[in-house]
Design a protein around this motif. Structure first.
Motif, PDB file in Angstrom:
ATOM      1  N   GLY A 209      -2.912   3.275   3.579  1.00 49.27           N
ATOM      2  CA  GLY A 209      -2.847   2.251   4.723  1.00 49.27           C
ATOM      3  C   GLY A 209      -1.616   1.444   4.789  1.00 49.27           C
ATOM      4  N   ALA A 210      -0.510   2.019   4.331  1.00 44.11           N
ATOM      5  CA  ALA A 210       0.595   1.447   4.590  1.00 44.11           C
ATOM      6  C   ALA A 210       0.996   1.139   5.918  1.00 44.11           C
ATOM      7  CB  ALA A 210       1.628   1.918   3.633  1.00 44.11           C
ATOM      8  N   LEU A 211       0.898   2.128   6.595  1.00 47.35           N
ATOM      9  CA  LEU A 211       1.341   2.095   8.057  1.00 47.35           C
ATOM     10  C   LEU A 211       0.096   2.261   8.780  1.00 47.35           C
ATOM     11  CD1 LEU A 211       4.419   4.581   8.188  1.00 47.35           C
ATOM     12  CD2 LEU A 211       4.300   2.009   8.543  1.00 47.35           C
ATOM     13  N   VAL A 212      -0.435   1.346   9.529  1.00 45.51           N
ATOM     14  CA  VAL A 212      -1.628   1.431  10.407  1.00 45.51           C
ATOM     15  C   VAL A 212      -1.457   0.953  11.748  1.00 45.51           C
ATOM     16  CG1 VAL A 212      -4.140   0.630  10.600  1.00 45.51           C
ATOM     17  CG2 VAL A 212      -3.111   1.365   8.304  1.00 45.51           C
ATOM     18  N   GLU A 213      -2.101   1.440  12.662  1.00 40.80           N
ATOM     19  CA  GLU A 213      -2.044   1.193  14.165  1.00 40.80           C
ATOM     20  C   GLU A 213      -2.760  -0.290  14.219  1.00 40.80           C
ATOM     21  OE1 GLU A 213      -3.661   3.758  12.676  1.00 40.80           O
ATOM     22  OE2 GLU A 213      -2.962   5.038  14.638  1.00 40.80           O
ATOM     23  N   ARG A 214      -2.097  -1.170  15.022  1.00 39.99           N
ATOM     24  CA  ARG A 214      -2.980  -2.448  15.109  1.00 39.99           C
ATOM     25  C   ARG A 214      -4.113  -2.289  15.971  1.00 39.99           C
ATOM     26  NH1 ARG A 214       1.309  -5.613  14.465  1.00 39.99           N
ATOM     27  NH2 ARG A 214       1.647  -5.455  16.709  1.00 39.99           N
ATOM     28  N   GLY A 215      -4.001  -1.410  16.978  1.00 41.41           N
ATOM     29  CA  GLY A 215      -5.131  -1.105  18.053  1.00 41.41           C
ATOM     30  C   GLY A 215      -5.996  -0.301  17.306  1.00 41.41           C
ATOM     31  N   GLY A 216      -7.277  -0.675  17.292  1.00 42.35           N
ATOM     32  CA  GLY A 216      -8.230   0.402  16.425  1.00 42.35           C
ATOM     33  C   GLY A 216      -8.204   0.196  15.025  1.00 42.35           C
ATOM     34  N   ARG A 217      -7.554  -0.980  14.381  1.00 43.60           N
ATOM     35  CA  ARG A 217      -7.287  -0.889  12.930  1.00 43.60           C
ATOM     36  C   ARG A 217      -8.565  -0.783  11.941  1.00 43.60           C
ATOM     37  NH1 ARG A 217      -3.293  -3.182   9.968  1.00 43.60           N
ATOM     38  NH2 ARG A 217      -4.195  -4.444   8.024  1.00 43.60           N
ATOM     39  N   TRP A 218      -9.535  -1.541  12.490  1.00 39.84           N
ATOM     40  CA  TRP A 218     -10.635  -1.654  11.827  1.00 39.84           C
ATOM     41  C   TRP A 218     -11.837  -0.509  12.197  1.00 39.84           C
ATOM     42  CZ3 TRP A 218     -10.105  -3.030   7.125  1.00 39.84           C
ATOM     43  CH2 TRP A 218      -9.257  -4.232   6.849  1.00 39.84           C
ATOM     44  N   ALA A 219     -11.249   0.367  13.088  1.00 42.88           N
ATOM     45  CA  ALA A 219     -12.366   1.144  13.986  1.00 42.88           C
ATOM     46  C   ALA A 219     -12.827   2.211  13.106  1.00 42.88           C
ATOM     47  CB  ALA A 219     -11.769   1.519  15.231  1.00 42.88           C
ATOM     48  N   GLY A 220     -12.140   2.581  12.130  1.00 46.18           N
ATOM     49  CA  GLY A 220     -12.668   3.796  11.274  1.00 46.18           C
ATOM     50  C   GLY A 220     -12.504   4.923  11.818  1.00 46.18           C
TER      51      GLY A 220
ATOM     52  N   LEU B 203       0.896  -1.156  -0.012  1.00 46.32           N
ATOM     53  CA  LEU B 203       0.017   0.007  -0.045  1.00 46.32           C
ATOM     54  C   LEU B 203       0.979   1.116   0.028  1.00 46.32           C
ATOM     55  CD1 LEU B 203      -2.603  -0.998   2.744  1.00 46.32           C
ATOM     56  CD2 LEU B 203      -2.713  -1.439   0.438  1.00 46.32           C
ATOM     57  N   CYS B 204       2.223   1.090   0.044  1.00 44.66           N
ATOM     58  CA  CYS B 204       3.144   2.341   0.083  1.00 44.66           C
ATOM     59  C   CYS B 204       3.108   2.954  -1.075  1.00 44.66           C
ATOM     60  CB  CYS B 204       4.398   1.694   0.691  1.00 44.66           C
ATOM     61  SG  CYS B 204       5.648   3.110   0.752  1.00 44.66           S
ATOM     62  N   ILE B 205       2.982   4.171  -1.207  1.00 45.69           N
ATOM     63  CA  ILE B 205       3.039   5.063  -2.439  1.00 45.69           C
ATOM     64  C   ILE B 205       4.712   5.763  -2.608  1.00 45.69           C
ATOM     65  CG2 ILE B 205       0.693   5.262  -2.778  1.00 45.69           C
ATOM     66  CD1 ILE B 205       1.082   8.140  -1.654  1.00 45.69           C
ATOM     67  N   LEU B 206       5.375   5.221  -1.573  1.00 48.95           N
ATOM     68  CA  LEU B 206       6.842   5.960  -1.473  1.00 48.95           C
ATOM     69  C   LEU B 206       6.872   7.551  -1.358  1.00 48.95           C
ATOM     70  CD1 LEU B 206       7.926   2.883  -2.187  1.00 48.95           C
ATOM     71  CD2 LEU B 206       9.787   4.308  -3.229  1.00 48.95           C
ATOM     72  N   CYS B 207       5.870   7.934  -0.701  1.00 54.30           N
ATOM     73  CA  CYS B 207       5.745   9.444  -0.894  1.00 54.30           C
ATOM     74  C   CYS B 207       6.863  10.057   0.254  1.00 54.30           C
ATOM     75  CB  CYS B 207       4.541  10.086  -0.332  1.00 54.30           C
ATOM     76  SG  CYS B 207       4.137   9.520   1.546  1.00 54.30           S
ATOM     77  N   GLY B 208       7.598   9.081   0.868  1.00 51.64           N
ATOM     78  CA  GLY B 208       8.573   9.428   1.856  1.00 51.64           C
ATOM     79  C   GLY B 208       8.419  10.142   3.114  1.00 51.64           C
ATOM     80  N   ARG B 209       6.982  10.379   3.373  1.00 58.88           N
ATOM     81  CA  ARG B 209       6.673  11.139   4.566  1.00 58.88           C
ATOM     82  C   ARG B 209       7.225  10.455   5.989  1.00 58.88           C
ATOM     83  NH1 ARG B 209       0.099  12.629   4.518  1.00 58.88           N
ATOM     84  NH2 ARG B 209       0.249  14.036   2.531  1.00 58.88           N
ATOM     85  N   CYS B 210       7.008   9.239   6.110  1.00 63.04           N
ATOM     86  CA  CYS B 210       7.513   8.498   7.143  1.00 63.04           C
ATOM     87  C   CYS B 210       9.141   8.783   7.472  1.00 63.04           C
ATOM     88  CB  CYS B 210       7.166   6.777   7.173  1.00 63.04           C
ATOM     89  SG  CYS B 210       7.692   6.296   5.610  1.00 63.04           S
TER      90      CYS B 210
ATOM     91  N   GLY C   9       5.291   6.481  16.627  1.00 65.00           N
ATOM     92  CA  GLY C   9       4.258   6.570  15.701  1.00 65.00           C
ATOM     93  C   GLY C   9       4.099   7.792  14.839  1.00 65.00           C
ATOM     94  N   ALA C  10       4.969   8.584  14.647  1.00 61.10           N
ATOM     95  CA  ALA C  10       5.120   9.775  13.836  1.00 61.10           C
ATOM     96  C   ALA C  10       4.992   9.271  12.401  1.00 61.10           C
ATOM     97  CB  ALA C  10       6.353  10.607  14.113  1.00 61.10           C
ATOM     98  N   CYS C  11       5.479   8.056  12.176  1.00 55.31           N
ATOM     99  CA  CYS C  11       5.427   7.591  10.749  1.00 55.31           C
ATOM    100  C   CYS C  11       3.949   7.289  10.360  1.00 55.31           C
ATOM    101  CB  CYS C  11       6.261   6.612  10.568  1.00 55.31           C
ATOM    102  SG  CYS C  11       6.311   5.009  11.476  1.00 55.31           S
ATOM    103  N   VAL C  12       3.446   6.652  11.591  1.00 51.16           N
ATOM    104  CA  VAL C  12       2.068   6.201  11.014  1.00 51.16           C
ATOM    105  C   VAL C  12       1.001   7.264  11.143  1.00 51.16           C
ATOM    106  CG1 VAL C  12       0.053   5.117  12.297  1.00 51.16           C
ATOM    107  CG2 VAL C  12       2.492   4.062  12.622  1.00 51.16           C
ATOM    108  N   ASP C  13       1.213   8.521  11.831  1.00 50.02           N
ATOM    109  CA  ASP C  13       0.652   9.528  11.893  1.00 50.02           C
ATOM    110  C   ASP C  13       0.607  10.558  10.543  1.00 50.02           C
ATOM    111  OD1 ASP C  13      -0.514   9.156  14.376  1.00 50.02           O
ATOM    112  OD2 ASP C  13       1.087  10.472  15.452  1.00 50.02           O
ATOM    113  N   VAL C  14       1.709  10.340   9.952  1.00 47.22           N
ATOM    114  CA  VAL C  14       1.828  11.096   8.505  1.00 47.22           C
ATOM    115  C   VAL C  14       1.473  10.128   7.239  1.00 47.22           C
ATOM    116  CG1 VAL C  14       3.476  12.818   9.512  1.00 47.22           C
ATOM    117  CG2 VAL C  14       4.154  10.692   8.469  1.00 47.22           C
TER     118      VAL C  14
END
Lengths: 635, 739
Positions: free
Chosen positions: B223-234, B168-175, B214-219
């Protein structure tokens, strides 16, 4: 060499260097010069040289041996020049151990019979070369004008004395005697444009950097030559490293840089070694370091080895690499002249651009601009390769037409085949068709023809080269070398490659061709740096000139050059085959079936199209042929 | 400066990009690699524009806006270029939902689609509806993807807290850019189509210097980086801004709530560390919900009424001098105030708090800085600020994260930091310079030359000797000393004049009853545990059934930080709010103690709402605030010859305080499952110990078990003991392997 503390002492040093040059070349000992650049060494120059040395010393003859750079006649490497006492220096090509033996014998008996060869080299001969034709009359050299290459193949690149004897570092002395602005003005007058590919006017580039505010400025020599088939920079660095160093000194003085870097790819070990030697010599002699020639001008140079990424030839990626980061380009502005290496004003010039500078300063910008046409002045070094009789390195005035370069200098296409075109500018360039070879070699004309001058690689293709396959080859290269930063380059090149593969395998439709063009246009307009923006060029120019060939692949599943293995098949003519079985033995995959003395057939499922069967089939039968586009043979 | 975007005149400040200018003109330009908190990148090529006088299509995020520019953002050429580029991106991205003919008709099977092990399209993706790529597709108006499908099926990489799905990574390099100022754990690898985001040598994140902030997840836009807790919570139903309940940095957090559950925590205008970002799931783990009362050997659930009467009954008979209330620096101002009133007024006894050393706040950090202690492990957010300091001196026996980036790092032998600081003071005031083990006289001299006006920053775990030496140094250098607090509300406790807890009275048997709120003294040492057992009445008020609670006579379930309104005292005495995001499981601490006070007949004041409590707190604390002498918590024992190792116990990022809350978070537990000792490879090979071997550590009479991590950051002959307790101690220890 002793440290030269002011420009007047340079004259003494030159006189000294000349004297030792003369005593070397006018002495009473035979001299053997060997072309020992990478091209010569890989052609096997070491063997005849060493053989000659041992043969002569066995006979008690103490000859002198000098290793020189590449003269550019790469097609006839290994090159040996031999000078017998009292006779001119004569250049021999394609020297094998066998010819080395006979040459050694001719030296021992001072025989004149071998004096024909390629020609005499007047620069290395003492006085008249009389009856022997000069090497510069050789068809490959006759119409060349050698400025950047003036010392290549003439001097020992590891001998500073040789460089000085030929007028080296005089331009530096002249430079520090005038103002930086005057130096820039001289370069502007010369009309010199960046030889790395972009063709930006060098004087103007320097001026931007000079005017840019900064306490420290950097100068970078871009020696990360990476185009397939390009070897201009390598030859200059291996054959005349001091010219590049002197060029850097002139540029640094004009811009106000105190630190220089030479970014050279690690795949050039010999160039790197010779640069290191030359840098040390220049430091020892006082041309580099603090207070150069007593002028108060300080400049030093560090070598930085590239790690093999093509994109690091792009200036912003190159700077990132020097900084120790991953070599990835960034957008401009800011331009390097304002914020380059470590965010300081930085000027980047290519090897060839720099190698031209000593002559420009020495002889004047006007002299240089007398060569060339229109907005493209001076000379350009070109690497001739591909389907050409005389591959090698040449330097011609800009504006010479391509036909002259390929046919007069390069000797045309071998094997009596037709020239199909010439690829200029490497993977970002395009293929100019044979019908269009009358255009001049200048930036504007070549760009108009859909290609670029680029760094100067010229790959000639003949009728056996499939244009689609060639585009596929170059796309595979750019795709592999894309840094992955921007979407169009990373994915667009993969799409183009995939579509070209579809075409070469006969699975494409007309819609795919339209898709290919659309993707190519988007990659050209959307990419971040030149690597990406130039990557569709091989596709777009070949579509411009060779569209029918693409359509032939798509509509008729036929590769006219029989190069696309997916569209060719091997078949056995049942009426000609005598069932001798030689092809069965030759086939590496056991694809040929048939009973002895009865016509054989090829199992197309198994056949890998290697062509071994064609070679194996006796000429009197000639039963096996390669076909394309036709319905597959049935037994 | 003035410029024109799509014909609209805008006036903007300097230093902005063309994209910023367009935003100010109210014009949206799509873009996926650009992020407001990160350096511009120019990689996705969706934000291309046309600018008069500039060749081609420059990327608006990287092009600086300049006076008089005429910018076009929506020409037909741009539109088709953006569509082509987006189509390319999608050709390697799972996008079957974009091409699907029955778009939007799959809601009833959504649950089943989530079980597909690989994301095949938007509806299969945990980031559905929150994905920026989806938004770009809408904005650019792409309706189908008609290129060669290039997506692969690369393996999904499991890491603590979040998964990395390279498909799912688009290599935007934000992380990478987000990580660059924090840990530099990830970067680009490979070239061409194989380019990917990777750690060095593809090692797992936990071995690559990642600190799971988790800074990488936040930016991450997809869906390439998604926290596992609350993954499907939307999307959350509610977002509540509150204050992190761990260290004294008091980071502000967005708590995302859905269906009564905390689904995610995100930074609110600040950088979070792993604790605040991923360490809050304890609010749903093993919580006490009903009061417990001891019946014989068992604790049984009872009603609040019964439990409170039991406490009142048990304490009524206890004389004040035999009672102590032990609170904690994680409690709110309200809880602390109410507890204090209860202890002093109702019980006429003592109240003390764990972890309240006098704090001096960092404030703005300018000029030269000296950092002592493992700030990266204790107050990570301050460490991030220090990383950016130009002139940073670090004194640490180990190569801490700060030592790696410091402009100067002095590495004395473990336990001799005090001497180095004192030598610096001496060099500064008397010009006396002497070398020390590990630090030469020259190093002292050159370091002392750059000390004028220095800010000395001490991590909470440093001992009193260091504090004393640092105070002297700051004075000599004409600078100041900053002492970082350990807990989120250490400041509140100090403002109230509460003392640091000393176990002296408990160990000597002077106490008859204790009331413990939010602390877990039983975890500290075996001796304390034994003394607690001897008490005749023990009340524990906590979120969990801690080791101490298990020994209690009455256990009162408290509400967690996420379940109450309340306040902490932040830097410089500002009031930081806690806001209720979840239905409380227990009762707010302040309510319990004030209820008890009234039951026990000392209704001297009406504590009816948190605001009222805070009000009183502020009145009280302003006049009574006293800065106390810090108790002697650490002693440096001399190393005798027969004991081979110098043991240095250190704080750990993944364990906070006694670890009560952090141990409830499974991935935090995974990262620091047991006590760990870091050992130099030379020592390890001499002892025949390898990675993760379990060893026995004997610092005094008691023996502890720990796992070994081999690290060159530790000099031979010393051990770094990362353990649950916060206090730094240096002492000699024996180590042996049982194997």
């Amino acid at each position: 060499m002793r440290r030269i503390k002011d420009p007047s002492r340079l004259e003494d040093a030159k006189a000294e260097a000349k004297a030792s040059w003369n005593s070397l070349f006018c002495g009473d000992r035979p001299i053997v010069c060997t072309g020992m650049s990478t091209c010569g060494i890989s052609a096997g120059a070491r063997e005849p040289r060493d053989l000659m040395r041992s043969l002569l010393s066995e006979e008690g003859l103490e000859a002198k041996y000098v290793d020189v750079g590449c003269l550019g006649l790469c097609y006839s490497e290994p090159l040996l020049y031999i000078k017998k006492p009292g006779r001119p220096m004569i250049c021999y090509g394609n020297v094998s151990p066998k010819t080395a033996r006979s040459l050694a014998r001719s030296i021992l008996i001072n025989d004149e019979s071998g004096d024909s060869a390629l020609g005499a080299i007047p620069e290395l001969s003492c006085g008249e070369i009389s009856s022997i034709p000069s090497i510069w009359e050789h068809p490959m050299l006759k119409s060349q004008v050698r400025i950047a290459l003036k010392n290549c193949g003439i001097i020992d690149p590891e001998n500073l004395g040789h460089y000085i004897a030929r007028g080296g570092y005089a331009a530096l002395a002249k430079t520090i005697g005038i103002t930086p602005e005057a130096v820039i003005e001289e370069v502007k007058t010369s009309g010199l444009r960046g030889r790395g590919g972009a063709g930006f006017p060098t004087g103007m580039k320097w001026e931007f950097c000079r005017k840019s505010k900064g306490d420290e400025k950097y100068l970078i020599c871009n020696a990360d030559e990476g185009d397939p088939g390009a070897f201009m920079d390598r030859s200059v660095l291996e054959g005349d490293p001091h010219a590049v160093i002197e060029g850097m000194l002139i540029a640094a003085y004009a811009i106000g840089c105190t630190q220089g870097f030479i970014y050279c790819r690690a795949e050039y070990p010999l160039a790197l070694r010779r640069l290191e030697v030359a840098l040390q010599q220049a430091k020892d002699a006082g041309f580099l370091g603090e207070n150069i020639l007593g002028s108060g001008f300080d400049f030093d140079i560090t070598i930085k080895e590239g790690a093999g990424a093509f994109v690091c030839g792009e200036e912003t990626a190159l700077m990132a690499s020097i900084e120790g980061k991953r070599g990835m380009p960034r957008t401009r502005p800011p331009f390097p002249a304002n914020a380059g290496l470590w965010s300081k004003p930085t000027n980047i010039n290519n090897v060839e651009t720099l190698a031209n500078l000593p002559s420009i300063i020495d002889k004047g910008g006007k002299w240089y601009s007398a060569f060339g046409i229109g907005r493209s002045r001076g000379t350009k070094t070109l690497a001739l390769a591909g389907a050409i009789n005389r591959p090698g390195l040449i330097e011609v005035p800009m504006g010479m037409n391509l036909r002259q370069i390929i046919f007069d200098i390069g000797g045309g296409v071998p094997g009596g085949k037709a020239c199909k075109g010439v690829l200029t500018g490497g993977p970002s360039g395009g293929c100019i068709p044979a019908s269009n070879l009358d255009i001049p070699m200048d930036y504007e004309a070549i760009t108009q023809a859909g290609s670029i001058v680029g760094s100067g690689s010229m790959i000639v293709i003949d009728e056996d080269t499939c244009i689609v396959d060639l585009a596929r080859f170059f796309l595979a290269f750019t795709q592999r070398e894309s840094c992955g930063k921007c979407t169009p380059c990373r994915i667009g090149t993969k799409q183009m490659l995939g579509l070209l593969e579809k075409i070469t395998q006969g699975q494409a439709t007309n819609a795919d061709l339209a898709k290919l063009e659309a993707v190519a246009q988007a990659v050209r307009s959307g990419s971040l740096c030149g690597l990406g923006a130039g990557s569709p060029n091989p596709v777009l120019t070949s579509l411009r000139y060779f569209r029918p060939e693409y359509e032939e692949h798509i509509v008729h599943k036929h590769c006219p050059s029989m190069a696309c293995s997916g569209l060719t098949s091997h078949s056995i003519d049942q009426s000609k085959c005598k069932g001798c079985g030689l092809c069965v033995e030759a086939c590496p995959v056991g694809a040929i079936l048939g009973d002895h003395k009865k016509p054989h057939r090829i199992d197309q499922e198994r056949c890998i199209k290697c062509g071994a069967c064609i070679l194996a089939c006796p000429g009197k039968f000639s039963a096996i042929s390669k076909r394309s586009g036709a319905v597959l043979e049935v037994a | 400066m003035k410029l024109k975007v799509d014909g609209r005149e805008v006036e903007i400040g300097s230093g902005l990009s063309v994209k910023d200018a367009a935003r100010q003109a109210g014009i949206y330009i799509p873009g996926l690699c650009d992020h407001q908190e990160l350096e511009p990148y120019g990689g996705c090529r969706l934000c291309l524009v046309e600018i008069d006088g500039i060749r081609g299509f420059p990327s608006s995020c990287t092009t600086p806006a300049s006076e008089g520019m005429v910018i076009k953002t929506d020409t037909p050429a741009l539109k088709s270029l953006r569509q082509s580029i987006l189509e390319m991106l999608l050709s390697e991205h799972p996008c079957i939902c974009i091409n699907c003919e029955r778009k939007g008709k799959c809601n009833e099977v959504r649950e089943a689609m989530r079980k597909v092990p690989q994301t095949m399209g938007c509806r299969y993706c945990p980031k559905d509806q929150r994905c920026e790529l989806q938004k770009a597709v809408e904005a650019i108006g792409l309706t189908k993807v008609d290129l060669l499908p290039l997506g692969g099926s690369k393996e999904i990489i499991r890491s603590p807290f979040f998964d990395r799905d390279p498909n799912l990574c688009i290599l935007c390099g934000r992380c990478i850019r987000a990580c660059s100022s924090r840990s530099q754990a990830i970067s680009f690898a490979h070239r061409g189509f194989d380019a990917s985001i990777s750690t060095a040598f593809d090692a797992p994140l936990e071995e690559s210097g990642c600190r799971f902030c988790g800074a990488c997840v936040d930016v991450c836009p997809t869906g390439a980086l998604v926290e596992r807790g609350g993954r499907w919570a939307g999307d959350p139903e509610e977002i509540v801004v509150t204050t992190c309940p761990y260290c004294s940095a008091n980071c502000q957090i967005d708590l995302e709530e859905k269906e009564g559950k905390l689904i995610r925590a995100r930074p609110e205008g600040s950088k979070l560390c792993v604790r605040g970002r991923f360490g809050l799931e304890f609010v749903h783990r093993d919580r006490l919900e009903r009061p417990l009362v001891r019946r014989g050997n068992r604790l049984v659930e009872v009603s609040w009424e019964e439990a409170l009467s039991a406490v009142a009954g048990g304490l009524r008979s206890t004389p004040g001098e035999q009672f102590e209330l032990l609170a904690s620096g994680v409690l709110t101002n309200e809880a602390l105030y109410s507890a204090e009133v209860f202890a002093r007024n109702t019980m006429k006894g003592e109240i003390s708090v764990t972890d309240v050393l006098p704090i001096l706040d960092p404030g703005s950090l300018q000029g030269p800085i000296l950092a002592v202690g493992d700030i990266a492990e204790t107050v990570p957010n301050v460490e991030l600020r220090l990383r950016e300091a130009d002139d940073l001196l670090v004194i640490s026996p180990w190569k801490t994260r700060l030592a790696e980036v410091a402009s100067n790092w002095l590495s004395p032998e473990p336990g001799t930091e005090v001497k180095v600081i004192s030598s610096l003071t001496a060099a500064l005031s008397d010009g006396l310079v002497e070398g020390l083990p590990g630090v030469s006289a020259e190093e002292i001299k050159s370091a002392s030359e750059a000390l004028r006006g220095i800010t000395v920053i001490l991590s909470p775990e440093v001992g009193p000797n260091v504090v004393e030496a640092a105070t002297a140094l700051a004075e000599a250098a004409g600078g100041r000393m900053v002492r970082l607090g350990s807990h989120c509300n250490s400041r509140g406790a100090i403002r109230l004049g509460l003392r640091e807890w000393s176990d002296r009275r408990l160990l000597s048997g002077d106490l008859k009853a204790m009331y413990v709120i939010g602390a877990n003294p039983a975890r500290i040492s075996e001796k304390i545990r034994e003394s607690l057992e001897k008490l005749s009445f023990l009340v524990v008020q906590d979120l969990f059934l801690t080791e101490t609670a298990k020994m209690a006579d009455v256990v009162l379930p408290a509400a967690s930080f996420a379940e109450i309104d309340g306040t902490f005292m932040g830097e410089g005495g500002c009031i930081l709010r806690l806001r209720k995001a979840l239905r409380p499981k227990g009762r707010p601490d302040w309510q319990i103690t004030s209820e008890l006070a009234s039951r026990m007949g000392t209704m001297w004041i009406e504590l009816t709402s948190p605001e009222k409590v805070l009000d009183d707190f502020m009145k009280r604390s302003a006049k009574d605030a006293v800065v106390q002498e810090h108790p002697d918590i650490t002693a440096q024992t001399k190393v005798s010859q027969d004991k081979p190792f110098l043991l240095y116990s250190c704080p750990s990022l993944y364990r906070f305080g006694t670890g009560t809350r952090t141990s409830k978070v499974s991935d935090l537990r995974y990262l620091e499952e047991s006590d760990v000792v870091e050992m130099n490879p030379k020592d390890a090979s001499a002892l025949g110990i390898s990675l993760w071997d379990e060893v026995s550590v004997q610092p005094n009479s008691s023996v502890s078990r720990a796992r070994v991590v081999i690290s060159r950051k530790v000099p031979p002959g010393s051990l770094r003991w990362r353990r649950s307790l916060r206090k730094a101690e240096v002492r000699a220890a024996k180590v042996w392997s049982d194997v």
